[in-house]
Enzyme design. Structure first.
Site, short mmCIF file in Angstrom:
data_model
loop_
_atom_site.label_atom_id
_atom_site.label_comp_id
_atom_site.label_asym_id
_atom_site.label_seq_id
_atom_site.Cartn_x
_atom_site.Cartn_y
_atom_site.Cartn_z
N HIS A 183 -4.57 10.60 5.52
CA HIS A 183 -3.46 9.87 6.15
C HIS A 183 -2.81 10.59 7.32
CE1 HIS A 183 -0.98 12.54 3.73
NE2 HIS A 183 -1.37 11.97 2.59
N GLU A 192 0.78 5.74 0.46
CA GLU A 192 0.08 6.99 0.72
C GLU A 192 0.75 8.07 -0.13
OE1 GLU A 192 -2.65 7.05 2.31
OE2 GLU A 192 -2.53 5.10 3.32
N ASP A 230 0.85 -1.19 0.00
CA ASP A 230 0.00 0.00 0.00
C ASP A 230 0.89 1.24 0.00
OD1 ASP A 230 -2.70 1.23 0.18
OD2 ASP A 230 -1.92 2.02 2.06
N GLU A 264 -6.84 17.54 1.25
CA GLU A 264 -7.75 16.39 1.26
C GLU A 264 -6.99 15.09 1.53
OE1 GLU A 264 -9.37 19.67 -1.23
OE2 GLU A 264 -7.46 18.57 -1.21
N ASP A 320 -2.40 -0.55 6.59
CA ASP A 320 -3.34 -0.98 5.56
C ASP A 320 -2.84 -2.23 4.84
OD1 ASP A 320 -4.98 1.07 6.25
OD2 ASP A 320 -4.87 2.14 4.35
N HIS A 332 -5.62 6.37 7.58
CA HIS A 332 -4.96 5.44 6.67
C HIS A 332 -3.44 5.53 6.89
CE1 HIS A 332 -8.32 4.41 3.85
NE2 HIS A 332 -8.84 5.41 4.51
#
Length: 235
Positions: free
Chosen positions: A55, A9, A7, A50, A156, A151
């Site tokens: 995160h 970010e 994963d 946003e 994750d 997140h």
């Protein structure tokens, strides 16, 4: 079979955005090995508000921590994932972000040295019409993600590894009480097609009986033969 559940970010979505965190966990022969790869990265650009709300990572924090830029970690990252099947939820996004970083450094794209499996696509095939987000899949498979307020790439990836193993042959008996999210209140009947799909995708181990077990089984059949009209297994 070596898989890496991955994963990322990012600073945002769209052209020019960068990766600021990578999290990976290793799975070999459907078992978590305990090996992982995790890095925070200075993306060298601003983070969209946003994205930061999702995160919780700020540019100020990354600079304060002295996080490396992507060029500093690219070799170790590629070494960790090389040759693996990457298990990613919405792989098109993460692979696209990774390949953008690789292009900036003039190195080959991800699919030159890895294959991919998209768990978002797999979930939509297995449960048509139902929500397929990671949170929804955690609820479906009764996986605890209560510690996931924000997140994070490594967290994750760890959660996705649990979800993926359940989706592809884990404790499928848990599915007996599951209803599709879009059918709430319509009864508790089994979705036979869903269970057949799960069975077809399951990767179950084959465990052969030992010589002692075979011998014990034959002795049991001999006893049944004597006390009845014959053991069905021998007919």
């Amino acid at each position: 079979m070596r898989q890496v559940v991955l994963d990322t970010e990012t600073t945002g979505i769209g052209e020019g955005h960068r990766i600021l965190e990578i999290g990976c966990v290793e799975v070999i022969e459907r078992k978590l090995t305990g090996r992982h790869y995790h890095r925070y990265i200075n993306p060298q650009r601003e983070i969209d508000p946003e994205a930061q709300a999702v995160h919780g990572i700020s540019m100020e924090w990354l600079v304060e921590q002295g996080c490396p830029v992507f060029a500093d970690i690219v070799d170790e990252f590629r070494e960790f994932i090389a040759g693996a099947e990457l298990v990613i939820h919405n792989s098109a996004f993460d692979i696209g972000m990774m390949d953008y970083e690789f292009r900036l450094l003039g190195v080959s794209p991800t699919l030159d040295f890895c294959t991919t499996l998209d768990t978002l696509k797999l979930a939509r095939e297995m449960f048509p019409g139902a929500r397929a987000s990671l949170d929804a899949l955690c609820k479906r498979f009764d996986i605890d993600n209560s510690h996931r307020d924000l997140h994070g790439a490594l967290l994750d990836a760890e959660i996705l590894a649990d979800v993926y193993l359940m989706m592809t042959g884990g404790q499928t008996d848990l599915m007996l009480s599951v209803e599709d999210d879009n059918r709430a209140g319509e009864g508790d009947g089994l979705d036979l097609e869903m269970l057949q799909t799960l069975a077809a995708k399951a990767e179950l181990p084959v465990i052969l009986a030992t010589a002692d077990e075979v011998s014990a089984h034959e002795r049991m059949l001999d006893m049944i033969d004597k006390k009845s009209e014959g053991a069905l297994w021998r007919q």
